[in-house]
Design a protein around this motif. Structure first.
Motif, PDB file in Angstrom:
ATOM      1  N   SER A 123      68.618  14.821 -30.676  1.00  0.00           N
ATOM      2  CA  SER A 123      69.572  15.840 -30.237  1.00  0.00           C
ATOM      3  C   SER A 123      68.810  17.030 -29.671  1.00  0.00           C
ATOM      4  O   SER A 123      67.613  17.194 -29.920  1.00  0.00           O
ATOM      5  CB  SER A 123      70.465  16.294 -31.406  1.00  0.00           C
ATOM      6  N   GLY A 124      69.521  17.849 -28.913  1.00  0.00           N
ATOM      7  CA  GLY A 124      68.931  19.056 -28.351  1.00  0.00           C
ATOM      8  C   GLY A 124      68.630  18.930 -26.871  1.00  0.00           C
ATOM      9  O   GLY A 124      68.899  17.909 -26.235  1.00  0.00           O
ATOM     10  N   CYS A 125      68.063  20.001 -26.327  1.00  0.00           N
ATOM     11  CA  CYS A 125      67.757  20.074 -24.901  1.00  0.00           C
ATOM     12  C   CYS A 125      66.252  20.170 -24.701  1.00  0.00           C
ATOM     13  O   CYS A 125      65.565  20.894 -25.428  1.00  0.00           O
ATOM     14  CB  CYS A 125      68.447  21.293 -24.274  1.00  0.00           C
ATOM     15  N   THR A 126      65.734  19.436 -23.734  1.00  0.00           N
ATOM     16  CA  THR A 126      64.328  19.514 -23.370  1.00  0.00           C
ATOM     17  C   THR A 126      64.199  19.812 -21.882  1.00  0.00           C
ATOM     18  O   THR A 126      65.103  19.522 -21.094  1.00  0.00           O
ATOM     19  CB  THR A 126      63.577  18.211 -23.699  1.00  0.00           C
ATOM     20  N   ARG A 127      63.049  20.384 -21.514  1.00  0.00           N
ATOM     21  CA  ARG A 127      62.765  20.679 -20.105  1.00  0.00           C
ATOM     22  C   ARG A 127      61.503  19.932 -19.689  1.00  0.00           C
ATOM     23  O   ARG A 127      60.468  20.006 -20.361  1.00  0.00           O
ATOM     24  CB  ARG A 127      62.590  22.177 -19.880  1.00  0.00           C
ATOM     25  N   ASN A 128      61.587  19.197 -18.594  1.00  0.00           N
ATOM     26  CA  ASN A 128      60.427  18.531 -18.027  1.00  0.00           C
ATOM     27  C   ASN A 128      59.524  19.601 -17.419  1.00  0.00           C
ATOM     28  O   ASN A 128      59.922  20.297 -16.489  1.00  0.00           O
ATOM     29  CB  ASN A 128      60.857  17.519 -16.968  1.00  0.00           C
TER      30      ASN A 128
ATOM     31  N   GLY B 150      60.872  20.843 -14.118  1.00  0.00           N
ATOM     32  CA  GLY B 150      61.831  21.868 -14.523  1.00  0.00           C
ATOM     33  C   GLY B 150      63.192  21.323 -14.883  1.00  0.00           C
ATOM     34  O   GLY B 150      64.094  22.080 -15.256  1.00  0.00           O
ATOM     35  N   GLU B 151      63.368  20.012 -14.807  1.00  0.00           N
ATOM     36  CA  GLU B 151      64.682  19.398 -15.076  1.00  0.00           C
ATOM     37  C   GLU B 151      65.028  19.492 -16.555  1.00  0.00           C
ATOM     38  O   GLU B 151      64.201  19.229 -17.425  1.00  0.00           O
ATOM     39  CB  GLU B 151      64.664  17.938 -14.645  1.00  0.00           C
ATOM     40  N   LEU B 152      66.282  19.883 -16.823  1.00  0.00           N
ATOM     41  CA  LEU B 152      66.785  19.967 -18.198  1.00  0.00           C
ATOM     42  C   LEU B 152      67.484  18.672 -18.582  1.00  0.00           C
ATOM     43  O   LEU B 152      68.135  18.034 -17.754  1.00  0.00           O
ATOM     44  CB  LEU B 152      67.752  21.139 -18.345  1.00  0.00           C
ATOM     45  N   ASP B 153      67.373  18.299 -19.848  1.00  0.00           N
ATOM     46  CA  ASP B 153      67.986  17.068 -20.331  1.00  0.00           C
ATOM     47  C   ASP B 153      68.613  17.326 -21.693  1.00  0.00           C
ATOM     48  O   ASP B 153      67.924  17.682 -22.654  1.00  0.00           O
ATOM     49  CB  ASP B 153      66.930  15.966 -20.449  1.00  0.00           C
ATOM     50  N   THR B 154      69.932  17.184 -21.787  1.00  0.00           N
ATOM     51  CA  THR B 154      70.641  17.390 -23.050  1.00  0.00           C
ATOM     52  C   THR B 154      71.152  16.080 -23.652  1.00  0.00           C
ATOM     53  O   THR B 154      71.888  16.093 -24.622  1.00  0.00           O
ATOM     54  CB  THR B 154      71.840  18.338 -22.842  1.00  0.00           C
ATOM     55  N   GLU B 155      70.753  14.944 -23.085  1.00  0.00           N
ATOM     56  CA  GLU B 155      71.248  13.655 -23.561  1.00  0.00           C
ATOM     57  C   GLU B 155      70.644  13.318 -24.921  1.00  0.00           C
ATOM     58  O   GLU B 155      69.437  13.432 -25.123  1.00  0.00           O
ATOM     59  CB  GLU B 155      70.902  12.565 -22.551  1.00  0.00           C
ATOM     60  N   ALA B 156      71.487  12.899 -25.847  1.00  0.00           N
ATOM     61  CA  ALA B 156      71.028  12.528 -27.190  1.00  0.00           C
ATOM     62  C   ALA B 156      70.595  11.072 -27.238  1.00  0.00           C
ATOM     63  O   ALA B 156      70.942  10.272 -26.367  1.00  0.00           O
ATOM     64  CB  ALA B 156      72.135  12.781 -28.202  1.00  0.00           C
TER      65      ALA B 156
ATOM     66  N   LEU C 138      56.589  12.772 -24.714  1.00  0.00           N
ATOM     67  CA  LEU C 138      56.300  13.985 -25.473  1.00  0.00           C
ATOM     68  C   LEU C 138      55.374  14.934 -24.729  1.00  0.00           C
ATOM     69  O   LEU C 138      55.442  16.144 -24.917  1.00  0.00           O
ATOM     70  CB  LEU C 138      55.664  13.618 -26.820  1.00  0.00           C
ATOM     71  N   CYS C 139      54.511  14.394 -23.865  1.00  0.00           N
ATOM     72  CA  CYS C 139      53.486  15.224 -23.239  1.00  0.00           C
ATOM     73  C   CYS C 139      54.018  16.079 -22.098  1.00  0.00           C
ATOM     74  O   CYS C 139      53.373  17.053 -21.702  1.00  0.00           O
ATOM     75  CB  CYS C 139      52.335  14.358 -22.735  1.00  0.00           C
ATOM     76  N   ILE C 140      55.178  15.746 -21.549  1.00  0.00           N
ATOM     77  CA  ILE C 140      55.692  16.498 -20.408  1.00  0.00           C
ATOM     78  C   ILE C 140      57.060  17.115 -20.675  1.00  0.00           C
ATOM     79  O   ILE C 140      57.683  17.656 -19.759  1.00  0.00           O
ATOM     80  CB  ILE C 140      55.767  15.625 -19.137  1.00  0.00           C
ATOM     81  N   ASN C 141      57.546  17.030 -21.905  1.00  0.00           N
ATOM     82  CA  ASN C 141      58.844  17.609 -22.240  1.00  0.00           C
ATOM     83  C   ASN C 141      58.694  18.666 -23.320  1.00  0.00           C
ATOM     84  O   ASN C 141      58.090  18.417 -24.370  1.00  0.00           O
ATOM     85  CB  ASN C 141      59.816  16.519 -22.706  1.00  0.00           C
ATOM     86  N   ALA C 142      59.244  19.841 -23.028  1.00  0.00           N
ATOM     87  CA  ALA C 142      59.204  20.953 -23.971  1.00  0.00           C
ATOM     88  C   ALA C 142      60.615  21.238 -24.479  1.00  0.00           C
ATOM     89  O   ALA C 142      61.581  21.113 -23.734  1.00  0.00           O
ATOM     90  CB  ALA C 142      58.646  22.199 -23.288  1.00  0.00           C
ATOM     91  N   PRO C 143      60.745  21.609 -25.763  1.00  0.00           N
ATOM     92  CA  PRO C 143      62.082  21.887 -26.295  1.00  0.00           C
ATOM     93  C   PRO C 143      62.651  23.191 -25.755  1.00  0.00           C
ATOM     94  O   PRO C 143      61.912  24.151 -25.512  1.00  0.00           O
ATOM     95  CB  PRO C 143      61.846  21.977 -27.809  1.00  0.00           C
ATOM     96  N   VAL C 144      63.948  23.211 -25.571  1.00  0.00           N
ATOM     97  CA  VAL C 144      64.685  24.422 -25.212  1.00  0.00           C
ATOM     98  C   VAL C 144      65.688  24.666 -26.330  1.00  0.00           C
ATOM     99  O   VAL C 144      66.704  23.965 -26.419  1.00  0.00           O
ATOM    100  CB  VAL C 144      65.408  24.273 -23.853  1.00  0.00           C
ATOM    101  N   GLY C 145      65.399  25.608 -27.210  1.00  0.00           N
ATOM    102  CA  GLY C 145      66.239  25.782 -28.390  1.00  0.00           C
ATOM    103  C   GLY C 145      65.899  24.733 -29.449  1.00  0.00           C
ATOM    104  O   GLY C 145      64.779  24.222 -29.516  1.00  0.00           O
ATOM    105  N   ASP C 146      66.892  24.395 -30.283  1.00  0.00           N
ATOM    106  CA  ASP C 146      66.684  23.445 -31.371  1.00  0.00           C
ATOM    107  C   ASP C 146      66.626  22.011 -30.833  1.00  0.00           C
ATOM    108  O   ASP C 146      67.483  21.608 -30.035  1.00  0.00           O
ATOM    109  CB  ASP C 146      67.824  23.542 -32.391  1.00  0.00           C
ATOM    110  N   VAL C 147      65.642  21.245 -31.283  1.00  0.00           N
ATOM    111  CA  VAL C 147      65.488  19.846 -30.875  1.00  0.00           C
ATOM    112  C   VAL C 147      65.103  19.023 -32.093  1.00  0.00           C
ATOM    113  O   VAL C 147      64.236  19.424 -32.879  1.00  0.00           O
ATOM    114  CB  VAL C 147      64.417  19.692 -29.766  1.00  0.00           C
TER     115      VAL C 147
END
Length: 372
Positions: free
Chosen positions: A338-343, A347-353, A359-368
């Motif tokens: 769950s949660g949102c990540t940013r590539n 810069g693409e956002l992804d909120t899909e659960a 892991l190396c190219i995605n950073a959390p945005v808020g709670d993940v």
């Protein structure tokens, strides 16, 4: 003085063999680092695995124009499921692994095949792919069963199952489990589908009702007779006030049954499982870095500092599988629950659960929440 019986010696020998196998496997995996043994075994046979749980599709059916039914034969790691639980099935589409949750429809147990019936919705990327391309012989990824939407530990006095659309699968698993265990209490099964043709388990339910006198089957069709849930659909249900009511389906059905359950003052709690996704969350990438990164498999958490998940996991003392720094791409994938990540590259956002991400190219945005 303890007496060591032949059974005790056999158990000790089995335990010793198990420890030896785990020790040997650990040495082999270390020697083959950065990839685990399964990455090499799958080159020989995708169903030959040391740790990974997978399944081979042994049968594909299309019970309705918009559903696909898969019979899966899992590898030896499968621990079985409790009726009502779900599994995560993963497939590779255009080089990217995607995971989705589906509930087995077969009776609970560890032995035998797994039956999944999947509705291919217009916006269902994975479900449409499976409906169009799944073939016998294909191998898919599989998780162990999860979920708390299950039958009570002791047999209920009376049971009412209410389902809509693809929400039929977990409650059908419960029904089949009760009948296989010779449950003789009253069972009412209420199912809603748009039309008879779109009721994927219409024939199976009718067959069960024909040979089980304690099963009261009631099917309603929302597009044919505009039959949506109402109190009248439960008229005459035996021991309704003390019945365990299980409902799974679209939000409108869930809400209607919940309202009825409260108004009717039924004694037993209402058991629910939603088959609809929450609306995607809106995220502003320019907002300050906040939130918590939870590594659910290990129980660790860390305050999000904005770096890619791999870096934050390693800083938290974890060692997720990774060959990124050796030039081996796509080896550091894990399931974002769950949660949102940013590539960080695009810069693409992804909120899909329930989705596999790098892991190396995605950073959390808020709670993940991540399955590491």
């Amino acid at each position: 003085m303890s007496i060591r019986t032949p059974q005790t010696r056999t158990a000790d020998a089995t335990a010793s063999t198990g420890r030896l196998n785990r020790w040997f496997g650990s040495i082999v995996e270390a020697a083959m680092s950065p990839h685990p043994v399964d990455r090499y075994l799958e080159l020989i046979d995708p169903m030959l695995t040391w740790r990974d749980l997978r399944a081979q599709i042994v049968r594909v059916e299309h019970p309705t124009p918009h559903t696909v039914r898969l019979q899966l034969r899992p590898t030896r790691q499968w621990k079985g499921h409790r009726a009502g639980q779900f599994v995560q099935l993963s497939v590779v589409i255009d080089g990217v692994r995607h995971s989705r949750c589906f509930s087995p429809a077969n009776a609970a147990g560890r032995d035998g095949d797994i039956e999944l019936t999947i509705a291919a919705h217009d916006d269902g990327f994975v479900s449409r792919h499976l409906a169009a391309t799944a073939r016998a012989g294909d191998v898919v990824g599989l998780s162990q069963a999860q979920g708390e939407f299950t039958l009570p530990e002791s047999d209920p006095r009376s049971v009412v199952f209410i389902s809509g659309g693809s929400g039929v699968t977990p409650v059908l698993s419960m029904l089949r489990t009760l009948l296989s265990d010779d449950y003789d209490g009253p069972i009412t099964f209420v199912h809603y589908a748009p039309t008879p043709r779109e009721a994927a388990y219409r024939a199976a339910l009718a067959s069960l009702a024909a040979v089980n006198p304690n099963l009261d089957l009631r099917c309603y069709y929302t597009r044919v007779d505009d039959d949506h849930f109402s109190e009248a659909h439960l008229d005459g249900v035996a021991d309704l006030v003390d019945a365990d009511v299980f409902v799974c389906g679209p939000g409108a059905l869930m809400d209607a049954v919940s309202d009825f359950h409260e108004a009717a003052g039924l004694h037993r709690p209402l058991h629910t499982e939603a088959f609809t996704l929450a609306a995607p969350i809106a995220v502003d990438p320019d907002e300050p870095i906040t939130g918590e990164l939870a590594f659910l498999a290990s129980g660790a958490t860390t305050t999000n500092d904005g770096r890619p998940i791999l870096d934050q996991a390693e800083s938290a003392g974890l060692t997720p599988e990774s060959g990124c720094r050796m030039g081996i791409c796509f080896s550091c994938t894990a399931t974002k629950l769950s949660g949102c990540t940013r590539n960080v590259l695009t810069g693409e956002l992804d909120t899909e659960a329930d989705k596999q991400i790098q892991l190396c190219i995605n950073a959390p945005v808020g709670d993940v929440d991540i399955d590491i």
